[in-house]
Motif scaffolding. Structure first.
Motif, PDB file in Angstrom:
ATOM      1  N   TRP A  74     -30.398  49.148 -14.173  1.00 11.14           N
ATOM      2  CA  TRP A  74     -30.931  49.474 -12.846  1.00 11.14           C
ATOM      3  C   TRP A  74     -31.834  48.363 -12.308  1.00 11.14           C
ATOM      4  CZ3 TRP A  74     -36.042  50.579 -11.208  1.00 11.14           C
ATOM      5  CH2 TRP A  74     -36.136  51.028  -9.883  1.00 11.14           C
ATOM      6  N   VAL A  75     -32.785  47.909 -13.124  1.00 11.11           N
ATOM      7  CA  VAL A  75     -33.743  46.903 -12.658  1.00 11.11           C
ATOM      8  C   VAL A  75     -33.046  45.569 -12.397  1.00 11.11           C
ATOM      9  CG1 VAL A  75     -35.901  45.695 -13.159  1.00 11.11           C
ATOM     10  CG2 VAL A  75     -35.584  48.031 -13.957  1.00 11.11           C
ATOM     11  N   GLY A  76     -32.107  45.212 -13.238  1.00  7.88           N
ATOM     12  CA  GLY A  76     -31.401  43.945 -13.063  1.00  7.88           C
ATOM     13  C   GLY A  76     -30.582  43.902 -11.788  1.00  7.88           C
ATOM     14  N   LYS A  77     -30.086  45.041 -11.360  1.00 10.75           N
ATOM     15  CA  LYS A  77     -29.281  45.106 -10.138  1.00 10.75           C
ATOM     16  C   LYS A  77     -30.083  44.716  -8.899  1.00 10.75           C
ATOM     17  CE  LYS A  77     -26.447  48.385  -7.488  1.00 10.75           C
ATOM     18  NZ  LYS A  77     -27.136  48.143  -6.206  1.00 10.75           N
ATOM     19  N   ARG A 224     -20.130  46.506  -8.707  1.00  6.55           N
ATOM     20  CA  ARG A 224     -20.144  46.957 -10.100  1.00  6.55           C
ATOM     21  C   ARG A 224     -19.218  48.147 -10.329  1.00  6.55           C
ATOM     22  NH1 ARG A 224     -25.895  47.437 -12.747  1.00  6.55           N
ATOM     23  NH2 ARG A 224     -26.067  49.413 -11.621  1.00  6.55           N
ATOM     24  N   THR A 225     -19.138  49.041  -9.361  1.00  9.29           N
ATOM     25  CA  THR A 225     -18.245  50.193  -9.500  1.00  9.29           C
ATOM     26  C   THR A 225     -16.784  49.755  -9.576  1.00  9.29           C
ATOM     27  OG1 THR A 225     -18.290  50.417  -7.082  1.00  9.29           O
ATOM     28  CG2 THR A 225     -19.797  51.817  -8.353  1.00  9.29           C
ATOM     29  N   GLU A 226     -16.429  48.692  -8.855  1.00 13.53           N
ATOM     30  CA  GLU A 226     -15.061  48.169  -8.916  1.00 13.53           C
ATOM     31  C   GLU A 226     -14.788  47.531 -10.274  1.00 13.53           C
ATOM     32  OE1 GLU A 226     -13.777  46.675  -4.588  1.00 13.53           O
ATOM     33  OE2 GLU A 226     -15.623  45.710  -5.296  1.00 13.53           O
ATOM     34  N   VAL A 227     -15.771  46.815 -10.775  1.00 12.24           N
ATOM     35  CA  VAL A 227     -15.618  46.180 -12.087  1.00 12.24           C
ATOM     36  C   VAL A 227     -15.395  47.224 -13.174  1.00 12.24           C
ATOM     37  CG1 VAL A 227     -16.806  44.813 -13.852  1.00 12.24           C
ATOM     38  CG2 VAL A 227     -16.971  44.153 -11.451  1.00 12.24           C
ATOM     39  N   LEU A 228     -16.132  48.325 -13.106  1.00  8.16           N
ATOM     40  CA  LEU A 228     -16.015  49.376 -14.113  1.00  8.16           C
ATOM     41  C   LEU A 228     -14.651  50.061 -14.075  1.00  8.16           C
ATOM     42  CD1 LEU A 228     -19.568  50.986 -13.843  1.00  8.16           C
ATOM     43  CD2 LEU A 228     -18.633  49.705 -15.780  1.00  8.16           C
ATOM     44  N   LEU A 353     -23.210  39.499  -8.349  1.00  8.99           N
ATOM     45  CA  LEU A 353     -23.309  39.026  -9.734  1.00  8.99           C
ATOM     46  C   LEU A 353     -24.513  39.616 -10.449  1.00  8.99           C
ATOM     47  CD1 LEU A 353     -22.112  37.137 -11.874  1.00  8.99           C
ATOM     48  CD2 LEU A 353     -23.554  35.306 -10.970  1.00  8.99           C
ATOM     49  N   GLY A 354     -25.592  39.877  -9.717  1.00  9.00           N
ATOM     50  CA  GLY A 354     -26.793  40.439 -10.336  1.00  9.00           C
ATOM     51  C   GLY A 354     -26.530  41.787 -10.971  1.00  9.00           C
ATOM     52  N   SER A 355     -25.837  42.674 -10.259  1.00  7.09           N
ATOM     53  CA  SER A 355     -25.566  44.001 -10.804  1.00  7.09           C
ATOM     54  C   SER A 355     -24.569  43.929 -11.962  1.00  7.09           C
ATOM     55  CB  SER A 355     -25.036  44.930  -9.707  1.00  7.09           C
ATOM     56  OG  SER A 355     -23.834  44.434  -9.155  1.00  7.09           O
ATOM     57  N   ALA A 358     -26.446  42.501 -14.896  1.00  7.04           N
ATOM     58  CA  ALA A 358     -27.371  43.510 -15.413  1.00  7.04           C
ATOM     59  C   ALA A 358     -26.638  44.452 -16.357  1.00  7.04           C
ATOM     60  CB  ALA A 358     -27.996  44.291 -14.258  1.00  7.04           C
ATOM     61  N   LEU A 359     -25.409  44.822 -15.978  1.00 13.12           N
ATOM     62  CA  LEU A 359     -24.599  45.704 -16.826  1.00 13.12           C
ATOM     63  C   LEU A 359     -24.214  45.016 -18.120  1.00 13.12           C
ATOM     64  CD1 LEU A 359     -22.875  48.245 -17.327  1.00 13.12           C
ATOM     65  CD2 LEU A 359     -21.035  47.112 -16.032  1.00 13.12           C
ATOM     66  N   THR A 360     -23.677  43.795 -18.027  1.00  6.17           N
ATOM     67  CA  THR A 360     -23.229  43.100 -19.234  1.00  6.17           C
ATOM     68  C   THR A 360     -24.415  42.693 -20.112  1.00  6.17           C
ATOM     69  OG1 THR A 360     -23.185  40.983 -18.043  1.00  6.17           O
ATOM     70  CG2 THR A 360     -21.149  42.249 -18.107  1.00  6.17           C
TER      71      THR A 360
END
Length: 418
Positions: A74-77, A224-228, A353-355, A358-360
């Protein structure tokens, strides 16, 4: 006049490129304050003062690390939503507060909070901010820029243990942490102002003809939702997580490895010298290779050194082999730092890229915490280090095979023309 104007613009571009690289270098260096190797230097002092066991410290450390990995998502996003200078200032203040808070811990709950703050602000957000900023700013020379930036962390890994051990002979450990907090808050905000106050996504590097690089505009930027929902993302994860998982498991259990192999007490500690040197070499070499061939073409080779390292650890007992397997791990570590950040930018674009990072990044932090649990259980169940290294080599080999199977899918999607 026209030539003079072009000359000034080129000089300005070079200066801005240099500043953003220095920014990344300093941020990765200070991210060491939240890394396991750095916090571990105070393990004995903290346990002695709080009167806790190795197991209690390890359990608290693992849970705090897992918690920080979830919060990082969350914070990284937020780096996608804020100006880089504002986000960087937030991260710096957070790290300073974390360091000072850690100097005040007096119980298990505060120890958990202190480690949570350090892991999130240091290992998580400082490294995250540096890698995202570099990847967004650079396009043609992203690989070399990332390698220069990550040199900061490698430099910290090489020198900080020596410096901290020396300082602990003269200063109380709490005083050192208060000093870290003061240095961070006094130095880094001024540094940020003079390096990135004018940096935005649009203020990217320029080519030799003084035109902004346009290639990033042609690549679709994935949310990020598309990546997932993208299958190839999950084909990448085993390879991406292998290095952080295996290296952490080995470093945390180095005493067990030394006793099992019959090596002298400081064998792996000496091996870290080779590890650091090989990390630095692979950082620079991989940076040039990425810019020449793209990270997509090099990615299948990412875990080959890690596979060889696991095989060496599983098969050989000679004291010299410690330098071989540690050196191979260092090569894999350097490759991972440069390739993975560039890889996400190449296939998923830079605007979100930030979000994505953050996930990875959260998953990589999670893998380090999981490694301490898995390796510990395998040791408790009677597995030898040779058995564990063999399992690691199987996992690494499978991750390489999966990447080879999906290799053709790792292509960027171009923007739809309107």
């Amino acid at each position: 006049k026209g030539n003079f104007k072009v000359h000034n613009m080129i000089i300005s571009s070079v200066k801005s490129n240099f500043k953003i690289i220095i920014f990344g270098f300093v941020f990765t260096f200070f991210s060491c304050i939240g890394q396991s190797f750095f916090i571990g230097l105070f393990n004995s002092s903290v346990r002695s003062e709080l009167n806790i066991t190795h197991g209690e410290f390890g359990a608290i450390y693992g849970i705090a690390t897992l918690s920080s990995s979830l919060m990082l998502i969350w914070v990284g996003k937020k780096i996608d939503d804020l100006k880089l200078i504002n986000y960087s200032l937030f991260v710096v203040v957070f790290l300073s507060v974390a360091a000072i808070f850690f100097s005040l811990i007096n119980g298990l709950i505060f120890l958990f909070i202190g480690i949570f703050f350090l892991r999130l602000s240091g290992q998580g957000l400082m490294a995250h901010t540096a890698s995202v900023a570099i990847s967004r700013f650079f396009d043609r020379s992203r690989g070399k820029a990332l390698s220069y930036a990550w040199f900061g962390m490698s430099l910290g890994e090489f020198f900080l243990p020596i410096v901290i051990v020396y300082l602990l002979t003269f200063f109380y450990w709490r005083t050192l942490w208060q000093g870290f907090g003061m240095i961070i808050i006094l130095f880094l905000p001024i540094f940020i102002y003079f390096t990135i106050r004018e940096v935005k996504i649009s203020s990217r590097e320029k080519d030799n003809k003084n035109n902004f690089s346009q290639s990033f505009k042609k690549i679709k930027s994935w949310r990020r939702t598309e990546v997932l929902r993208d299958l190839k993302f999950y084909s990448i994860l085993p390879a991406m997580l292998a290095s952080s998982f295996i290296i952490t498991g080995i470093v945390i259990n180095q005493t067990f490895i030394i006793e099992s192999k019959g090596w002298e007490k400081f064998a792996i500690a000496k091996g870290f010298m080779v590890y650091s040197i090989c990390t630095l070499l692979s950082l620079f070499i991989s940076g040039f290779l990425v810019d020449k061939f793209t990270s997509r073409k090099i990615f299948p080779l990412l875990n080959v050194p890690l596979l060889l390292s696991s095989i060496v650890l599983a098969v050989f007992d000679h004291p010299i082999s410690v330098f071989v397997f540690m050196g191979l791990m260092g090569i894999s570590n350097g490759l991972t730092n440069v390739l993975m950040t560039s890889f996400w930018a190449e296939i998923y674009g830079v605007y979100y890229l930030g979000s994505i990072k953050a996930l990875t990044g959260s998953l990589m932090v999670f893998s380090t915490a999981l490694a301490t649990i898995v390796f510990g259980l395998l040791i408790d169940w009677g597995y030898s280090i040779e058995n564990i290294a063999f399992l690691c080599s199987i996992y690494t080999a499978i991750s390489i095979v999966i990447v080879l199977m999906f290799k053709k899918a790792y292509r960027p999607v171009l923007q739809n023309k309107t």
